[in-house]
Design a protein around this motif. Sequence first.
Motif, PDB file in Angstrom:
ATOM      1  N   ARG A  82      25.036  57.846  19.230  1.00 32.61           N
ATOM      2  CA  ARG A  82      23.750  58.480  19.488  1.00 32.61           C
ATOM      3  C   ARG A  82      23.909  59.984  19.703  1.00 32.61           C
ATOM      4  NH1 ARG A  82      22.533  57.409  24.256  1.00 32.61           N
ATOM      5  NH2 ARG A  82      24.299  56.100  24.859  1.00 32.61           N
TER       6      ARG A  82
ATOM      7  N   GLN B 288      21.444  63.158  21.365  1.00 32.57           N
ATOM      8  CA  GLN B 288      20.256  63.228  22.204  1.00 32.57           C
ATOM      9  C   GLN B 288      20.096  64.595  22.851  1.00 32.57           C
ATOM     10  OE1 GLN B 288      20.824  60.234  25.223  1.00 32.57           O
ATOM     11  NE2 GLN B 288      22.889  60.913  25.682  1.00 32.57           N
TER      12      GLN B 288
ATOM     13  N   ASP C 232      27.342  57.952  28.131  1.00 37.08           N
ATOM     14  CA  ASP C 232      26.710  59.226  27.782  1.00 37.08           C
ATOM     15  C   ASP C 232      27.562  60.389  28.274  1.00 37.08           C
ATOM     16  OD1 ASP C 232      24.278  58.524  26.446  1.00 37.08           O
ATOM     17  OD2 ASP C 232      23.502  57.803  28.355  1.00 37.08           O
TER      18      ASP C 232
ATOM     19  N   ARG D 200      15.155  52.691  28.074  1.00 33.41           N
ATOM     20  CA  ARG D 200      15.173  53.223  26.716  1.00 33.41           C
ATOM     21  C   ARG D 200      14.128  52.489  25.878  1.00 33.41           C
ATOM     22  NH1 ARG D 200      20.615  52.681  23.576  1.00 33.41           N
ATOM     23  NH2 ARG D 200      21.334  54.004  25.301  1.00 33.41           N
TER      24      ARG D 200
ATOM     25  N   GLY E  96      16.439  60.926  21.250  1.00 34.72           N
ATOM     26  CA  GLY E  96      17.653  60.819  20.464  1.00 34.72           C
ATOM     27  C   GLY E  96      17.515  60.006  19.197  1.00 34.72           C
TER      28      GLY E  96
ATOM     29  N   MET F 261      15.459  61.919  27.660  1.00 36.49           N
ATOM     30  CA  MET F 261      16.237  62.222  26.477  1.00 36.49           C
ATOM     31  C   MET F 261      15.559  61.675  25.217  1.00 36.49           C
ATOM     32  SD  MET F 261      18.530  63.788  28.108  1.00 36.49           S
ATOM     33  CE  MET F 261      19.611  64.206  26.739  1.00 36.49           C
TER      34      MET F 261
END
Length: 208
Positions: free
Chosen positions: A117, A119, A168, A60, A109, A107
Amino acid sequence: MKKLTLLAITLMISSLSYGQFFTLGPKIGFSSSKLKLSDNIDAIKEKDAQLGFHAGLFTRFSLGGFYVQPEALFTSVDGQVQINEGGSSPSNQIVDLEYNKLDVPVMFGTTFLKIFRLQAGPTASLLLSADAKSSLSGVKEDVKSSYKDATLGYQLGFGVDISRLVIDLKWEGNLSSFGDDLSLFGQTFQTDQRNRLLTLSVGFKLIN
């Protein structure tokens, strides 16, 4: 020795600073997948959703309240169809389909309230194998030739970060069919095939 110690300390400090906008770690999870036949002809019908799993790595890159999260995942998903045999004594054959893929979602986001979050983004899939197993005979058959080697889809979802844990929940769909015909045990069915997935995964930030 002093130089090596100084280098190690420098790398540790750099990693801590780097972790403010970059993170990396493993990720595992489960999915519920349903094979959708848009041309749901009488000879073959889609059946119930099936469970699968995935595992791999995620990264990320964050800037302010926004981020990009590329992933590389080995994914195993299942589908199920029913073949309706004709004749004076018709029989219904359930076929279990198993697909193994390499998925690469990217992704995009935004973060809000520090831990939550939202996304969405594209996902590319490379098909590694596809097998079909008959409920009547128990025979297993390689059906990879019925499908495209690579497909493009999309994902959207919701995430939560709790300390080093990354959770997620995502929904995935296909932008195009991954198969236009399906050959099973000597029969070929002309039908557009797409997969719908609901995935839940947990990751761990090695760099935080």
